[in-house]
Design an enzyme around this catalytic site. Structure first.
Site, PDB file in Angstrom:
ATOM      1  N   GLY A  46      39.361  -3.738  20.539  1.00 15.63           N
ATOM      2  CA  GLY A  46      40.325  -4.246  19.578  1.00 15.63           C
ATOM      3  C   GLY A  46      40.078  -3.694  18.195  1.00 15.63           C
ATOM      4  CB  ALA A  47      39.375  -4.048  15.199  1.00 14.71           C
ATOM      5  N   GLY A  51      41.856   6.356  14.820  1.00 13.70           N
ATOM      6  CA  GLY A  51      40.980   7.012  15.775  1.00 13.70           C
ATOM      7  C   GLY A  51      41.341   6.622  17.198  1.00 13.70           C
ATOM      8  CG  HIS A  52      40.805   2.648  18.582  1.00 17.69           C
ATOM      9  ND1 HIS A  52      40.505   1.948  17.440  1.00 17.69           N
ATOM     10  CD2 HIS A  52      39.718   2.537  19.391  1.00 17.69           C
ATOM     11  CE1 HIS A  52      39.304   1.417  17.554  1.00 17.69           C
ATOM     12  NE2 HIS A  52      38.801   1.762  18.716  1.00 17.69           N
ATOM     13  CD  GLN A 164      30.720  14.182  20.176  1.00 15.74           C
ATOM     14  OE1 GLN A 164      31.090  14.526  21.290  1.00 15.74           O
ATOM     15  NE2 GLN A 164      29.452  13.942  19.872  1.00 15.74           N
ATOM     16  CE  LYS A 165      32.348   5.764  13.738  1.00 14.09           C
ATOM     17  NZ  LYS A 165      31.570   4.800  14.557  1.00 14.09           N
ATOM     18  CD  GLN A 169      30.783   3.691  23.688  1.00 15.58           C
ATOM     19  OE1 GLN A 169      30.498   2.582  23.295  1.00 15.58           O
ATOM     20  NE2 GLN A 169      31.974   4.233  23.477  1.00 15.58           N
ATOM     21  NE  ARG A 203      29.670  -1.558  13.889  1.00 12.01           N
ATOM     22  CZ  ARG A 203      28.876  -2.605  14.036  1.00 12.01           C
ATOM     23  NH1 ARG A 203      28.535  -3.309  12.959  1.00 12.01           N
ATOM     24  NH2 ARG A 203      28.429  -2.967  15.215  1.00 12.01           N
TER      25      ARG A 203
END
Length: 317
Positions: A46-47, A51-52, A164-165, A169, A203
């Site tokens: 969410g948020a 980028g998403h 890639q950020k 992960q 963030r």
């Protein structure tokens, strides 16, 4: 855009609006209504930001249909991390999904994903999950891999896109898919940045205007390091560190130049692709950023790694 058991599909096989589903049965019914074979999935907490949106757009280009998951995974938050503080912006998230071509939005509650409560069996990230971010956030990557594995199965996707950020992960998801023989293709998408160079992140909304100016030192350090890539590892580290030292308001957690699949520091003689990564606290907000680099003559910043599924290096690497 309401929950439907039988979504309305246009003649070309696309939904008129994103179909919002919240249960396993609703997801199964909506998934069964998709006529195409290539199903791309973008997983989020969410948020959503641009980028998403880029992930959704790229998913749309390479697949017949796109599923976006919106699930704030409690397993990824440690005892010192405030789950309740994470921003919840579902209406705005849904608008981005609509604008950029998502067919299904799967937005389950924790009791849907974990029907028996805290799962007794989890995916372990292993040694790669205990360094860098894993050292600062114990257990984080186990929780991440557990939910990613579950969502891969539940959505039935064929391609899964990640930014890639979140380099560590991304590496761990690739390793899970390869090591556990998941029938899925993981696609990495270059980091999306604001006009001033700050990597887009949910963030960022916690940053005050003055914090944001300080936070720019992270991306500046990465650019400086990448600019020194032709000179070798020591020059990269030295150039990046000089930028951070000049900004005392950043509390640096780590600044590393590591091999992209082993996450071990690269030695001075190393030439090839490496990950330059940084993490630090600005005000009350912890931020991460990275850039893939080609080390050695003709080197510099890369968008993504050229061979992300290569086996980890051996020996000193």
């Amino acid at each position: 855009m309401t929950t439907q058991d039988q979504p309305v599909v246009d003649a070309d096989g696309t939904f008129r609006e994103p179909v919002v589903v919240r249960t396993r049965d609703e997801l199964r019914a909506a998934r069964a209504a998709l006529p195409g074979k290539e199903i791309a999935v973008v997983m989020t907490m969410g948020a959503l930001h641009e980028g998403h949106a880029t992930l959704i757009q790229q998913a749309r280009e390479g697949a017949d249909h796109v599923i976006v998951t919106i699930f704030l995974n409690p397993l990824q938050f440690g005892p010192k991390e405030d789950l309740s503080r994470y921003p919840r912006t579902f209406d705005a998230d849904l608008e981005i999904c609509r604008r950029d071509g998502a067919d299904i939005v799967f937005a389950p509650s924790p009791d849907v994903v974990y029907p028996e409560g805290d799962p007794g069996v989890r995916v372990s990230a292993g040694p790669l999950g205990a360094v860098l971010e894993g050292q600062s956030r114990p257990g984080h990557f186990d929780g991440m891999l557990t939910v990613v594995g579950k969502l891969m199965h539940l959505t039935g996707g064929t391609r899964f896109l990640f930014g890639q950020k979140d380099a560590q992960q991304l590496l761990l998801i690739r390793r899970m898919v390869r090591d556990l023989d998941f029938p899925a293709k993981v696609v990495s998408v270059p980091t999306v940045r604001e006009d001033d160079g700050l990597a887009m992140s949910s963030r960022n909304m916690y940053l005050t205007p003055s914090d944001r100016e300080v936070a720019l030192s992270l991306s500046r350090a990465l650019r400086a390091g990448a600019g020194a890539a032709p000179e070798g590892p020591s020059a990269i580290r030295r150039a990046a560190r000089a930028v951070l030292v000049a900004e005392p308001l950043v509390l640096v957690d780590y600044l590393v130049l590591v091999h992209p699949t082993s996450l071990r520091d690269v030695p001075e003689w190393y030439r090839g692709e490496a990950l330059l990564a940084v993490a630090g606290k600005v005000g009350t907000t912890r931020l991460i950023d990275n850039t893939p680099v080609l080390v050695g003559p003709g080197g510099g910043a890369l968008d993504v790694f050229s061979d992300p599924d290569a086996a980890p290096a051996t020996g000193v690497m």
